[in-house]
Every structure is written in C-alpha cells, then in structure tokens.
Design a protein around this motif. Structure first.
Motif, PDB file in Angstrom:
ATOM      1  N   TRP A 188     -95.161 -16.787  22.363  1.00 19.95           N
ATOM      2  CA  TRP A 188     -95.655 -17.153  21.240  1.00 19.95           C
ATOM      3  C   TRP A 188     -94.762 -18.528  20.719  1.00 19.95           C
ATOM      4  CZ3 TRP A 188     -94.655 -11.585  18.820  1.00 19.95           C
ATOM      5  CH2 TRP A 188     -96.001 -10.938  18.958  1.00 19.95           C
ATOM      6  N   ARG A 189     -93.314 -18.523  21.139  1.00 15.78           N
ATOM      7  CA  ARG A 189     -92.350 -19.696  21.075  1.00 15.78           C
ATOM      8  C   ARG A 189     -92.833 -20.973  21.583  1.00 15.78           C
ATOM      9  NH1 ARG A 189     -90.002 -18.188  16.342  1.00 15.78           N
ATOM     10  NH2 ARG A 189     -89.579 -15.947  16.588  1.00 15.78           N
ATOM     11  N   TRP A 190     -93.460 -20.648  22.932  1.00 12.62           N
ATOM     12  CA  TRP A 190     -93.908 -21.648  23.847  1.00 12.62           C
ATOM     13  C   TRP A 190     -95.107 -22.631  23.110  1.00 12.62           C
ATOM     14  CZ3 TRP A 190     -91.771 -24.074  27.883  1.00 12.62           C
ATOM     15  CH2 TRP A 190     -92.252 -25.159  28.413  1.00 12.62           C
ATOM     16  N   ASP A 191     -95.840 -21.882  22.466  1.00 17.24           N
ATOM     17  CA  ASP A 191     -97.243 -22.280  21.666  1.00 17.24           C
ATOM     18  C   ASP A 191     -97.009 -22.571  20.302  1.00 17.24           C
ATOM     19  OD1 ASP A 191     -98.490 -21.680  24.166  1.00 17.24           O
ATOM     20  OD2 ASP A 191     -99.457 -19.997  23.528  1.00 17.24           O
ATOM     21  N   ASP A 192     -95.947 -22.300  19.722  1.00 12.88           N
ATOM     22  CA  ASP A 192     -95.658 -22.543  18.353  1.00 12.88           C
ATOM     23  C   ASP A 192     -95.810 -24.075  17.905  1.00 12.88           C
ATOM     24  OD1 ASP A 192     -95.006 -22.202  15.603  1.00 12.88           O
ATOM     25  OD2 ASP A 192     -92.976 -21.905  15.768  1.00 12.88           O
ATOM     26  N   PHE A 193     -96.644 -24.388  17.045  1.00 14.23           N
ATOM     27  CA  PHE A 193     -96.773 -25.902  16.497  1.00 14.23           C
ATOM     28  C   PHE A 193     -96.501 -25.991  15.029  1.00 14.23           C
ATOM     29  CE2 PHE A 193     -99.423 -28.924  14.428  1.00 14.23           C
ATOM     30  CZ  PHE A 193     -99.090 -30.042  15.114  1.00 14.23           C
ATOM     31  N   MET A 194     -96.820 -24.839  14.215  1.00 11.71           N
ATOM     32  CA  MET A 194     -96.643 -24.991  13.020  1.00 11.71           C
ATOM     33  C   MET A 194     -94.999 -25.056  12.349  1.00 11.71           C
ATOM     34  SD  MET A 194     -97.842 -25.623  10.060  1.00 11.71           S
ATOM     35  CE  MET A 194     -99.745 -25.514  10.260  1.00 11.71           C
ATOM     36  N   ALA A 195     -94.071 -24.210  12.876  1.00 11.31           N
ATOM     37  CA  ALA A 195     -93.018 -24.301  12.761  1.00 11.31           C
ATOM     38  C   ALA A 195     -92.062 -25.572  13.025  1.00 11.31           C
ATOM     39  CB  ALA A 195     -92.335 -22.865  13.357  1.00 11.31           C
ATOM     40  N   PRO A 196     -92.220 -25.896  14.188  1.00  8.29           N
ATOM     41  CA  PRO A 196     -91.588 -27.256  14.695  1.00  8.29           C
ATOM     42  C   PRO A 196     -92.134 -28.305  13.803  1.00  8.29           C
ATOM     43  CG  PRO A 196     -92.078 -25.976  16.526  1.00  8.29           C
ATOM     44  CD  PRO A 196     -92.708 -25.221  15.475  1.00  8.29           C
ATOM     45  N   LEU A 197     -93.380 -28.357  13.468  1.00  6.99           N
ATOM     46  CA  LEU A 197     -93.953 -29.370  12.522  1.00  6.99           C
ATOM     47  C   LEU A 197     -93.342 -29.714  11.338  1.00  6.99           C
ATOM     48  CD1 LEU A 197     -96.248 -31.651  12.245  1.00  6.99           C
ATOM     49  CD2 LEU A 197     -97.634 -29.901  11.451  1.00  6.99           C
ATOM     50  N   LEU A 198     -92.797 -28.308  10.547  1.00 10.11           N
ATOM     51  CA  LEU A 198     -92.288 -28.237   9.282  1.00 10.11           C
ATOM     52  C   LEU A 198     -90.815 -28.719   9.377  1.00 10.11           C
ATOM     53  CD1 LEU A 198     -93.513 -24.783   8.041  1.00 10.11           C
ATOM     54  CD2 LEU A 198     -94.098 -27.082   7.025  1.00 10.11           C
ATOM     55  N   TYR A 199     -90.233 -28.102  10.224  1.00 11.48           N
ATOM     56  CA  TYR A 199     -88.785 -28.437  10.176  1.00 11.48           C
ATOM     57  C   TYR A 199     -87.961 -29.316  10.890  1.00 11.48           C
ATOM     58  CZ  TYR A 199     -89.324 -23.699   8.163  1.00 11.48           C
ATOM     59  OH  TYR A 199     -89.674 -22.457   7.553  1.00 11.48           O
ATOM     60  N   ILE A 200     -88.618 -29.862  12.356  1.00 17.73           N
ATOM     61  CA  ILE A 200     -88.252 -30.920  12.878  1.00 17.73           C
ATOM     62  C   ILE A 200     -88.895 -32.171  12.643  1.00 17.73           C
ATOM     63  CG2 ILE A 200     -87.987 -31.667  15.454  1.00 17.73           C
ATOM     64  CD1 ILE A 200     -86.546 -28.879  14.710  1.00 17.73           C
ATOM     65  N   GLN A 201     -87.600 -33.198  12.301  1.00 19.86           N
ATOM     66  CA  GLN A 201     -88.315 -34.500  12.064  1.00 19.86           C
ATOM     67  C   GLN A 201     -88.137 -35.751  12.968  1.00 19.86           C
ATOM     68  OE1 GLN A 201     -86.234 -34.993   8.292  1.00 19.86           O
ATOM     69  NE2 GLN A 201     -87.564 -33.436   7.046  1.00 19.86           N
ATOM     70  N   SER A 202     -87.003 -35.391  13.793  1.00 19.93           N
ATOM     71  CA  SER A 202     -86.490 -36.382  14.794  1.00 19.93           C
ATOM     72  C   SER A 202     -87.418 -36.271  16.086  1.00 19.93           C
ATOM     73  CB  SER A 202     -85.120 -36.365  15.278  1.00 19.93           C
ATOM     74  OG  SER A 202     -84.266 -36.402  14.122  1.00 19.93           O
ATOM     75  N   PRO A 203     -88.070 -37.378  16.623  1.00 19.94           N
ATOM     76  CA  PRO A 203     -89.001 -37.214  17.750  1.00 19.94           C
ATOM     77  C   PRO A 203     -88.062 -36.851  18.983  1.00 19.94           C
ATOM     78  CG  PRO A 203     -89.492 -39.065  16.589  1.00 19.94           C
ATOM     79  CD  PRO A 203     -88.305 -38.686  15.726  1.00 19.94           C
ATOM     80  N   SER A 204     -86.879 -37.234  18.907  1.00 19.10           N
ATOM     81  CA  SER A 204     -85.954 -36.732  20.086  1.00 19.10           C
ATOM     82  C   SER A 204     -85.726 -35.476  20.101  1.00 19.10           C
ATOM     83  CB  SER A 204     -84.658 -37.599  20.023  1.00 19.10           C
ATOM     84  OG  SER A 204     -84.047 -37.096  18.974  1.00 19.10           O
ATOM     85  N   LYS A 205     -86.122 -34.645  19.044  1.00 20.89           N
ATOM     86  CA  LYS A 205     -86.024 -33.183  18.936  1.00 20.89           C
ATOM     87  C   LYS A 205     -87.417 -32.296  19.218  1.00 20.89           C
ATOM     88  CE  LYS A 205     -81.811 -33.550  16.228  1.00 20.89           C
ATOM     89  NZ  LYS A 205     -80.953 -32.872  14.960  1.00 20.89           N
ATOM     90  N   TYR A 206     -88.186 -32.822  19.266  1.00 14.37           N
ATOM     91  CA  TYR A 206     -89.729 -32.299  19.212  1.00 14.37           C
ATOM     92  C   TYR A 206     -89.849 -31.277  20.723  1.00 14.37           C
ATOM     93  CZ  TYR A 206     -91.457 -35.345  15.586  1.00 14.37           C
ATOM     94  OH  TYR A 206     -91.853 -35.977  14.440  1.00 14.37           O
ATOM     95  N   PRO A 207     -90.392 -30.207  20.476  1.00 11.38           N
ATOM     96  CA  PRO A 207     -90.860 -29.470  21.601  1.00 11.38           C
ATOM     97  C   PRO A 207     -92.236 -30.039  22.355  1.00 11.38           C
ATOM     98  CG  PRO A 207     -91.325 -28.360  19.792  1.00 11.38           C
ATOM     99  CD  PRO A 207     -90.626 -29.678  19.199  1.00 11.38           C
TER     100      PRO A 207
END
Length: 282
Positions: A210-229
């Motif tokens: 679930w964590r590996w496939d999660d897209f929506m939560a990182p899209l909401l909370y992560i703004q810096s490209p260097s922190k993207y999963p």
C-alpha cells in the motif's frame, strides 16, 4: 475407461481456461515490459506489437537519469524511507493495540472497537481535506511526517487481523505466565508477539504494498521534487506541454514493480499462513 477419458478431458479444458485467463490478466503487465524496450515514438504507434523488433536498453539508462538533475536513485531512496518506517510503525502499533482489544478489559472497550471498525468504512476523499488542514496547521507540509507519523497510531485493518489471531491463542498461556511472575508487557513481548508473527508478517506485506503504490498522499503533502517517491516521480515523465519519453517511463515503471514482485515471492507463504491460519475466524 470412459470415465478416465472424460476426467482427463475436463482437466485439459480447465487448465486451458485457467491459462487463457492468466494470459488475459497478465497481458497489461507483459505489454508494459515490452514497451519499456521500445523506441519512445513507436510505443503507441505499434501498440498491438508486444515486443519490439529492435530492443532499446538505453530506455533504462535515460529513465534512471531522472529529470531536473534528480535521478531515480533519489526517488527510490525516498520511497524506501517512507515505506520501511511507515511499515514498522503500523505493525508495532497495530499489534500493541490488537493485544489491548483481545486480552485487556477496559471501560467502553466495545464502543472504542466499534468506532475503530467504522473508520475502515470512511473513504479517503472524506478525510482528505480535514487531514490536510490539520497537517498544514502543524507545519508538516512538504515533509514525510503526514505519510509516516499517523501509522504509529495503528491501522484498523491490521488491528482487526492481528486481534483475531490473538483470540485463537489460549488464555491459559497468559495465566501460566502470570503465575511465573510475568506482567502484561512481558506476556505481550515474550508470548503473544512470537505467536502472532505470521499475522504481523502478513500485515507488513500489505503495508509495504500500500505504501509503495500510494500516489494521492504524496501528491497532497510533498511539494519538493527532491522528496518525491517513485509513484509521484513516474507521473512527471508524462508532460502534456512537451514530448513524453514513453520508453523511459515504462522502463522505470517496470523497475518500480521489482521490489513488490520480490517481496511477494519471498514472503508469499506468510500471506497464506497469516490469513488462513491466523484467524479471520472469530
């Protein structure tokens, strides 16, 4: 003899149908792997062709280079940080909470359990905005805290799964341990945890997926490209205002599936054991 022939014919038909359905289900995955070796401009032109005439291994090199000076090694590192810490937090907290519901009597126990179970019915879209407002107020936006910290307060599905497993363990073991001088924490760490390890491993595998496939939560909370999963980084390959390198995108998508496939084949026996023997029985 006729019965044997009929039985053999039925088996052949069954295996043929199963193989056919398997190929149908695996076709998108096979097509994606084949497209990762195609030239970018021919991915959708020759979409009917699964494997290319000319294999372009350079797609993996170009895809791994990433974009904006950030390679996919960084995205993989970010993903593993989120997944590993969140999985550890969810399993430890869920096991502890499950032990409380299964073995400890406290006031309003049934009420709290019912509330916990009702949270499983809430769609993410319903709690998305309140959570974002709360995490923004905490100053956690563009950090991994919204993705990791909530898992340390238990995951309802994992709590239910592990709690059902604990209920299959005889309470006489707890009583015998208390006679030997063990307290509640000692019983939990030395008796319960080793016995519920199959259920914990099953929950850990689900959490990893679930964590590996999660897209929506990182899209909401992560703004810096260097922190993207990885899940979020793959979306950046598709640029509507520029030419998309489809070959490199499918190459990185194929690589992103490798950890999941490896985890499944290594720990698949825990999935079966954790669900069948663990007790989804009451």
């Amino acid at each position: 003899m006729d019965y044997r022939k009929k039985k053999a014919r039925n088996k052949i038909i069954q295996h043929t149908l199963l193989l056919l359905f398997t190929l149908i289900m695996l076709y998108p995955l096979i097509w994606m792997v084949g497209s990762s070796f195609k030239e970018s401009s021919s991915v959708f032109v020759n979409a009917h062709q699964i494997f290319p005439d000319e294999w372009h291994f350079s797609n993996f090199v170009q895809g791994w280079e990433g974009f904006g000076g950030i390679s996919f090694a960084t995205f993989y590192k970010n993903t593993f940080i989120i997944v590993i810490i969140a999985t550890i937090g969810s399993i430890l907290s869920s096991t502890f909470i499950a032990y409380g519901f299964a073995r400890i009597n406290f006031k309003f126990k049934k009420t709290w359990f019912a509330i916990m179970m009702m949270t499983m019915m809430l769609p993410f879209e319903m709690i998305m905005i309140p959570q974002y407002v709360m995490f923004n107020w905490f100053g956690w936006i563009d950090t991994y805290l919204p993705l990791i910290l909530p898992t340390f307060f238990g995951v309802p599905f994992f709590i239910f799964l592990i709690m059902q497993f604990i209920r299959t363990i005889p309470k006489e073991l707890d009583q015998a341990a208390r006679i030997d001088g063990c307290n509640t924490i000692t019983i939990f760490t030395r008796i319960i945890v080793p016995l519920v390890m199959p259920a914990m491993m099953t929950a850990a595998i689900f959490s990893f997926y679930w964590r590996w496939d999660d897209f929506m939560a990182p899209l909401l909370y992560i703004q810096s490209p260097s922190k993207y999963p990885v899940s979020l980084a793959l979306k950046l390959f598709s640029d509507p205002e520029a030419v998309t390198n489809w070959g490199a995108m499918f190459a990185m998508t194929t690589l992103s599936l490798l950890p999941i496939v490896i985890i499944f084949f290594i720990f698949q026996r825990y999935i079966v054991e954790g669900i069948s023997t663990s007790g989804l029985k009451g």
